[in-house]
Scaffold this active site. Sequence first.
Site, PDB file in Angstrom:
ATOM      1  N   ASP A 137     -11.724   2.579   3.618  1.00 22.95           N
ATOM      2  CA  ASP A 137     -12.089   1.162   3.610  1.00 22.95           C
ATOM      3  C   ASP A 137     -13.598   0.994   3.412  1.00 22.95           C
ATOM      4  O   ASP A 137     -14.061  -0.115   3.116  1.00 22.95           O
ATOM      5  CB  ASP A 137     -11.706   0.516   4.955  1.00 22.95           C
ATOM      6  N   LYS A 164       0.847  -1.206   0.000  1.00 25.35           N
ATOM      7  CA  LYS A 164       0.000   0.000   0.000  1.00 25.35           C
ATOM      8  C   LYS A 164       0.879   1.253   0.000  1.00 25.35           C
ATOM      9  O   LYS A 164       0.638   2.197  -0.749  1.00 25.35           O
ATOM     10  CB  LYS A 164      -0.932  -0.004   1.221  1.00 25.35           C
ATOM     11  N   GLN A 191      -5.317  -1.579   9.264  1.00 31.10           N
ATOM     12  CA  GLN A 191      -5.192  -2.913   8.671  1.00 31.10           C
ATOM     13  C   GLN A 191      -5.833  -3.971   9.581  1.00 31.10           C
ATOM     14  O   GLN A 191      -5.602  -3.988  10.788  1.00 31.10           O
ATOM     15  CB  GLN A 191      -3.697  -3.218   8.449  1.00 31.10           C
TER      16      GLN A 191
HETATM   17  N1  LIG Z   1      -8.368  -2.599   6.570  1.00 26.37           N
HETATM   18  C1  LIG Z   1      -8.335  -3.626   5.700  1.00 26.37           C
HETATM   19  N2  LIG Z   1      -7.798  -4.789   6.068  1.00 26.37           N
HETATM   20  C2  LIG Z   1      -7.796  -5.830   5.176  1.00 26.37           C
HETATM   21  C3  LIG Z   1      -8.334  -5.675   3.865  1.00 26.37           C
HETATM   22  C4  LIG Z   1      -8.896  -4.430   3.526  1.00 26.37           C
HETATM   23  O1  LIG Z   1      -9.424  -4.207   2.391  1.00 26.37           O
HETATM   24  N3  LIG Z   1      -8.882  -3.417   4.466  1.00 26.37           N
HETATM   25  N4  LIG Z   1      -8.237  -6.707   2.930  1.00 26.37           N
HETATM   26  C5  LIG Z   1      -7.396  -7.873   3.218  1.00 26.37           C
HETATM   27  C6  LIG Z   1      -5.958  -7.744   2.862  1.00 26.37           C
HETATM   28  N5  LIG Z   1      -5.603  -6.885   1.725  1.00 26.37           N
HETATM   29  C7  LIG Z   1      -5.560  -5.557   1.923  1.00 26.37           C
HETATM   30  O2  LIG Z   1      -5.508  -5.046   2.997  1.00 26.37           O
HETATM   31  C8  LIG Z   1      -5.105  -7.438   0.494  1.00 26.37           C
HETATM   32  C9  LIG Z   1      -5.175  -8.774   0.234  1.00 26.37           C
HETATM   33  C10 LIG Z   1      -4.598  -9.302  -0.935  1.00 26.37           C
HETATM   34  C11 LIG Z   1      -3.968  -8.491  -1.853  1.00 26.37           C
HETATM   35  C12 LIG Z   1      -3.277  -9.030  -3.067  1.00 26.37           C
HETATM   36  O3  LIG Z   1      -2.747  -8.276  -3.842  1.00 26.37           O
HETATM   37  N6  LIG Z   1      -3.226 -10.350  -3.246  1.00 26.37           N
HETATM   38  C13 LIG Z   1      -2.444 -10.972  -4.291  1.00 26.37           C
HETATM   39  C14 LIG Z   1      -1.598 -12.067  -3.674  1.00 26.37           C
HETATM   40  C15 LIG Z   1      -0.584 -11.512  -2.718  1.00 26.37           C
HETATM   41  C16 LIG Z   1       0.055 -12.584  -1.848  1.00 26.37           C
HETATM   42  O4  LIG Z   1       0.947 -13.272  -2.328  1.00 26.37           O
HETATM   43  O5  LIG Z   1      -0.346 -12.705  -0.677  1.00 26.37           O
HETATM   44  C17 LIG Z   1      -3.334 -11.601  -5.350  1.00 26.37           C
HETATM   45  O6  LIG Z   1      -4.438 -12.068  -4.998  1.00 26.37           O
HETATM   46  O7  LIG Z   1      -2.909 -11.635  -6.491  1.00 26.37           O
HETATM   47  C18 LIG Z   1      -3.921  -7.142  -1.595  1.00 26.37           C
HETATM   48  C19 LIG Z   1      -4.482  -6.621  -0.442  1.00 26.37           C
HETATM   49  C20 LIG Z   1      -7.434  -8.185   4.713  1.00 26.37           C
HETATM   50  N7  LIG Z   1      -7.261  -7.025   5.532  1.00 26.37           N
END
Ligand SMILES: Nc1nc2c(c(=O)[nH]1)N[C@@H](CN(C=O)c1ccc(C(=O)N[C@@H](CCC(=O)O)C(=O)O)cc1)CN2
Length: 298
Positions: A122, A55, A99
């Site tokens: 969010d 981020k 987060q």
């Molecule tokens: N306050 C928040 N907490 C969390 C959120 C949120 O939207 N707001 N979502 C999830 C985690 N998350 C962002 O925070 C998030 C999850 C996954 C990815 C992502 O790019 N995934 C990749 C794989 C990455 C890896 O190897 O782990 C993909 O799917 O291609 C980005 C952001 C929980 N907490």
Amino acid sequence: MPSAQLIDGKAVATDLRAAVAARVGGMYARLGLRPGLAVVLVGEDPASQVYVRNKHKQTEACGMQSFEHRLPADTAQADLLALVARLNADDAVDGILVQLPLPRQIDAQKVIEAIDPAKDVDGFHPINAGRLATGQPALVPCTPLGCLMLLDRTLGAEMAGRHAVVIGRSNIVGKPMAQLLLGRDCTVTIAHSRTRDLAETVHGADIVIAAVGRPEMVRGFWIKPGATVIDVGINRLPPAAAGGKDRLVGDVNFEEAKAVAGHITPVPGGVGPMTIACLLSNTLQAACARRGIDMATL
Ligand SMILES: Nc1nc2c(c(=O)[nH]1)N[C@@H](CN(C=O)c1ccc(C(=O)N[C@@H](CCC(=O)O)C(=O)O)cc1)CN2
Ligand SMILES: [Mg+2]
């Protein structure tokens, strides 16, 4: 064996970040302002550390200010609430994100409700959830917003009148996703762990959103031929063989489902990258709304 077309979330996220960066550049050139995003991480959850680092990098890459706050795992709830109050009062901060998950001594709902709804990028605050549910302009949770953007690109106006089944009823994904699909005139079913005949329910769907958090739970034979499948799951499994790397799988059995579906998102590279791109877009939206700027003019 037919094979579904892949929905490339990584490519769509790249396009969205470029569009955000262009508007951020326009805002700075015209008004000398840069949107600011504050991200708060409590503790050392390894996945959360990766997401927060990404981020930070992507916020700066699109020209916005990034304010990172890292607190120890034993932080008291009162101290986190005090930080949120300071960020609410800081004019350089347009967006605040705490987060998740949070350590168990902290009530996440209390923290979410302490964030100024105008800075709630969010989209988890009850004011924004209520606005979304009543069809008013709102900050919309990033993951379901990203899913909607992928569906808009894939199906567009064809979503109207289609049966969408959302598997999962969380405040973060399932419920807002259902509201967004209603906004596109879908007929929406929210299924969950207590739904009877889940396979049969999913088999009636033209659009499937899987957000249950159970690795590969949705089987290929559940999917209606030609359906559009959006997989929100990110499940880390131990290596398939000794010495290998962790494997990332979704909530859908991808190999089985891709033989039946019309379109499908992969994991990784589907919904995940859209989550952070939508966060940047929400931060720009919040910055414009707070400062009375029409985003279309940037
Ligand atoms: N306050 C928040 N907490 C969390 C959120 C949120 O939207 N707001 N979502 C999830 C985690 N998350 C962002 O925070 C998030 C999850 C996954 C990815 C992502 O790019 N995934 C990749 C794989 C990455 C890896 O190897 O782990 C993909 O799917 O291609 C980005 C952001 C929980 N907490
Ligand atoms: Mg993905």
